[in-house]
Each structure stands twice: as C-alpha cells, then as structure tokens.
Design a protein around this motif. Structure first.
Motif, PDB file in Angstrom:
ATOM      1  N   LEU A   1      50.712   2.660  25.757  1.00  0.00           N
ATOM      2  CA  LEU A   1      50.059   2.486  24.461  1.00  0.00           C
ATOM      3  C   LEU A   1      50.806   3.249  23.374  1.00  0.00           C
ATOM      4  O   LEU A   1      50.905   2.792  22.234  1.00  0.00           O
ATOM      5  N   LEU A   2      51.356   4.400  23.726  1.00  0.00           N
ATOM      6  CA  LEU A   2      52.120   5.223  22.793  1.00  0.00           C
ATOM      7  C   LEU A   2      53.201   5.942  23.579  1.00  0.00           C
ATOM      8  O   LEU A   2      52.939   6.425  24.684  1.00  0.00           O
ATOM      9  N   ASP A   3      54.400   6.028  23.006  1.00  0.00           N
ATOM     10  CA  ASP A   3      55.516   6.680  23.687  1.00  0.00           C
ATOM     11  C   ASP A   3      56.062   7.795  22.803  1.00  0.00           C
ATOM     12  O   ASP A   3      57.004   7.600  22.029  1.00  0.00           O
TER      13      ASP A   3
ATOM     14  N   PHE B   1      46.948  -1.014  16.370  1.00  0.00           N
ATOM     15  CA  PHE B   1      46.917  -2.462  16.235  1.00  0.00           C
ATOM     16  C   PHE B   1      45.742  -2.938  17.071  1.00  0.00           C
ATOM     17  O   PHE B   1      45.827  -3.013  18.310  1.00  0.00           O
ATOM     18  N   VAL B   2      44.627  -3.225  16.406  1.00  0.00           N
ATOM     19  CA  VAL B   2      43.368  -3.497  17.099  1.00  0.00           C
ATOM     20  C   VAL B   2      42.998  -4.964  16.947  1.00  0.00           C
ATOM     21  O   VAL B   2      42.846  -5.463  15.830  1.00  0.00           O
TER      22      VAL B   2
ATOM     23  N   THR C   1      46.442   0.216  26.920  1.00  0.00           N
ATOM     24  CA  THR C   1      45.491  -0.175  25.878  1.00  0.00           C
ATOM     25  C   THR C   1      44.456   0.932  25.737  1.00  0.00           C
ATOM     26  O   THR C   1      44.401   1.856  26.553  1.00  0.00           O
ATOM     27  N   ASP C   2      43.620   0.825  24.710  1.00  0.00           N
ATOM     28  CA  ASP C   2      42.467   1.724  24.603  1.00  0.00           C
ATOM     29  C   ASP C   2      41.416   1.058  23.738  1.00  0.00           C
ATOM     30  O   ASP C   2      41.692   0.049  23.059  1.00  0.00           O
ATOM     31  N   VAL C   3      40.208   1.610  23.774  1.00  0.00           N
ATOM     32  CA  VAL C   3      39.096   1.100  22.992  1.00  0.00           C
ATOM     33  C   VAL C   3      38.663   2.184  22.017  1.00  0.00           C
ATOM     34  O   VAL C   3      38.225   3.255  22.437  1.00  0.00           O
ATOM     35  N   TYR C   4      38.801   1.908  20.748  1.00  0.00           N
ATOM     36  CA  TYR C   4      38.393   2.829  19.671  1.00  0.00           C
ATOM     37  C   TYR C   4      37.333   2.125  18.805  1.00  0.00           C
ATOM     38  O   TYR C   4      37.680   1.387  17.902  1.00  0.00           O
ATOM     39  N   TYR C   5      36.050   2.276  19.116  1.00  0.00           N
ATOM     40  CA  TYR C   5      35.380   3.212  19.994  1.00  0.00           C
ATOM     41  C   TYR C   5      34.307   2.454  20.758  1.00  0.00           C
ATOM     42  O   TYR C   5      33.665   1.556  20.193  1.00  0.00           O
TER      43      TYR C   5
ATOM     44  N   THR D   1      36.690  -4.933  20.548  1.00  0.00           N
ATOM     45  CA  THR D   1      37.979  -4.463  20.051  1.00  0.00           C
ATOM     46  C   THR D   1      38.838  -3.863  21.155  1.00  0.00           C
ATOM     47  O   THR D   1      38.340  -3.263  22.104  1.00  0.00           O
ATOM     48  N   LEU D   2      40.146  -4.025  20.980  1.00  0.00           N
ATOM     49  CA  LEU D   2      41.112  -3.506  21.945  1.00  0.00           C
ATOM     50  C   LEU D   2      42.396  -3.153  21.201  1.00  0.00           C
ATOM     51  O   LEU D   2      42.940  -3.968  20.460  1.00  0.00           O
TER      52      LEU D   2
END
Length: 381
Positions: free
Chosen positions: A13-15, A297-298, A320-324, A354-355
């Motif tokens: 998701l982030l580097d 980028f959601v 990926t992540d879910v905010y929120y 959302t993702l």
C-alpha cells in the motif's frame, strides 16, 4: 497464482523504503547535524521548519507540536473550547478529530458527508448549529479539501472559529487557497505514512492570527510565557528537532511527490476504463477548482463486495486498507452522544464500500497494471 509469483508481484500500500533510497544521504546528514548540535527539543531546526511550513502553506505563522492529534487539541484549546460547548465536525474521519473535542469536555456534533468526496457536507453545517456551537472542524479527507466557502461564510457570520483538520492534506488547495490557511487554525500531521512524513510522530499548526500563534507557542510548553512562568495551563507537545530536520529534507520534494501521486491517480483512471471496471469500481472525484494531492486513492466497491475484493487482493500480494471501517458516531466510546446507526447514512455506506489502493509516487506502471488486473480478475471470477 503460486506463493513465489505473489512474492515477485507484491505491491505494498505504501513503500517508504523506496522513498528513503532517494534521500538517504540528505536525511543522514540532517540527523548528524542535530546530534552535532545536541539541541533535540525545539531550537533552530524546529524554528526553521516552522518558517518553511508557514511559507509553503501561505500563512503568517506555524507552530510545531508532537503530533497531528495534539495539533487538533491545541487548536481547540487556543479557541477556548471547553465543557458544554458544541463543535460541528464529520463522523467520517480518524479518531483524533472527535477525541480532541471530547477531551476538552465539549461535544462533537456530527453532520453527514458528501458521497463523492467523503468530506463534510458543507450545506449541513448551518442546520446543525445551536447557541452552544463554538467551533467547526472540517476534515480534508484523503488529500482533497472540503468545500470551504459555505463553512467560512457561516463561521464569519456567527463569529465561530474554524479549525481545519488538514492532517491528510498538506499542499491541497480549494480555489487556490492552501489547506490550513482558510480557517482560524490549520492542523497537520507528520505521521510517517503522510505525504510529508517524519521518522516518528510530529505535527504543525498554521494560522494568520498573531494572537493564536502566541497562545499556541505557550500551550505546547505547559502554558509557559517564559521559562517557569505559566500564563495558562497547557500541555507538553514539543516537536523534536530530529523530526524537524528530517522533515526539512523532505519538504522540498513534497510537490514532486504530490505530482507523482496525481500522475498515478490519472493512470488508474485510464487503466480502470480500459479494463471495463466502471460498473464495479467508482473512482475518486476531484472537485473543480481543487488541488487533490492523493494522500490516499480511495475507490468505492459496490454490491457489498468490498471485503471479498480486499481478501482477494491480499492473496495477490496487493496492499489495501479501509479508512475508516467504523464511523465516529458508532464508536463505542462515543455512545454517550446518543447517535445510532442510520443517523448518517452516507458516512455509514462509505465505511462499508471504500477501499484505499496503492498510489505512492514510486509506484511503477507495471505495479499499477498488476493492481488493476488483479481487481479485474476478481470481478471476472
């Protein structure tokens, strides 16, 4: 796909490691500079960063603090928020947006969000106001500013301060006005995953009001006007010089990194279109007259398939992540506010659909193609 193939094609998701490789020598030199000075708390590095952030945000003043969460708390303290007051804000945000209000004995008054931008629905602010309303905290979600003109007009008409939660939005713009510069006080976070992230926690407040700047300088050091002389009761929230030094290295790169995120967002639009995924995936909306810096980028995943898609992408090695996942009004600790499921349906649906997908500036075309093809594979399934 075999485990070895997944490892080869893994897309986080982030580097942050990829970012660090480009500035390694600069960061190490800055850290060495702090150790040579042995000035670790506030001092010249923090003062230098404050000047640079104020200039970048187009404000007169900037005041460093220990975290973005503390920035919100300090801003509300400077505005005199206390027991019995009401503060209008969004239920779709990081926990600190509301916890900073309740920690002062005030009451968060939530209003629903805009379905496309996920920011506070500005048209709902005026109907939510009462005689107890003492502040408004709009949140600039995912790197895009809320629609600020209606909020500003209402605040000015009522004499109500506006505290911008710009933790995710440094450098974003609404009608060419920088995030943090439009309200009474703006609040930034330098958590490592932010577009401008430190090597730990850190925060900053910006303002054009000299009286607020003076109070914030006191409030962050236990309310000291000068050493051991306490004008008010503040907190201990000082920005470390090491964090400031790292952030001063990164700040000149920020606009380039934001451009890279914007480029990747545009590339996603083309790729999703080419893949024919428009009916399954709703892409982010960029408001007109806005600069979106794509902290995240959601996308929306329709049809109740968000969690299944996320599980599939995990198997493919895509972060990926879910905010929120739980709106603030439904958090157990805020049950005393009396809200219930269904009170803010737009925010509640966003929490279910959302993702966040990888969008960091070092993301390659090949990696993006793999993300989109993995999503296409799920829906063709």
């Amino acid at each position: 796909m075999t485990p070895s193939q997944i490892q080869t094609r893994k897309v986080p998701l982030l580097d942050l490691q990829a970012q660090f490789e480009t500035i390694r020598d600069e960061v190490r030199a800055a850290v060495d500079r702090v150790f040579e000075s042995q000035q670790f708390i506030l001092a010249a590095e923090v003062a230098g960063l404050e000047e640079e952030i104020a200039r970048y945000s187009r404000t007169k003043f900037a005041v460093g603090c220990a975290s973005g969460s503390d920035a919100l708390l300090l801003a509300l303290m400077s505005c005199g928020i206390g027991a019995g007051d009401e503060v209008i804000t969004s239920p779709f945000s990081f926990f600190a947006t509301a916890s900073s209000i309740t920690r002062l004995g005030a009451r968060p008054v939530f209003v629903d969000i805009d379905a496309r931008t996920f920011n506070i629905n500005s048209s709902l602010v005026t109907p939510a106001a009462t005689e107890r309303t003492r502040a408004i905290v709009p949140v600039h979600m995912y790197g895009q500013c809320a629609e600020m003109d209606p909020v500003i007009e209402f605040g000015q008409a009522r004499g109500i301060p506006i505290v911008e939660d710009a933790a995710q939005a440094i450098g974003a713009e609404d009608r060419r006005r920088r995030a943090g510069s439009m309200g009474t006080i703006g609040c930034f976070s330098f958590y490592p995953s932010k577009n401008l992230g430190g090597a730990g926690d850190g925060g900053m407040l910006v303002t054009n009001d000299p009286e607020h700047a003076r109070r914030l300088h006191m409030l962050r050091v236990h309310g000291e006007e000068r050493k051991y002389i306490h004008k008010v009761v503040g907190i201990n929230s000082r920005l470390d010089a090491l964090q400031a030094a790292v952030l001063r290295v990164k700040l000149p790169h920020l606009d380039g990194w934001s451009t890279g995120r914007q480029r990747n967002a545009q590339q996603y639009e083309l790729m999703f279109g080419d893949a024919g995924l428009g009916d399954q995936i709703e892409l982010p909306l960029v408001r007109s007259n806005a600069r979106h810096i794509f902290h995240q980028f959601v996308v929306r995943v329709r049809g109740g398939k968000r969690d299944a898609l996320r599980a599939h992408l995990r198997e493919c090695g895509v972060g990926t992540d879910v905010y929120y996942p739980v709106p603030l009004h439904l958090q157990e600790c805020f049950a005393f506010l009396g809200y219930k499921e269904g009170d803010f349906p737009v925010a509640e649906l966003a929490a279910k659909e959302t993702l966040a997908l990888p969008v960091y500036p070092e993301l390659t075309d090949e990696q993006q193609d793999y993300v989109v093809s993995s999503i296409g594979e799920f829906f063709r399934g």
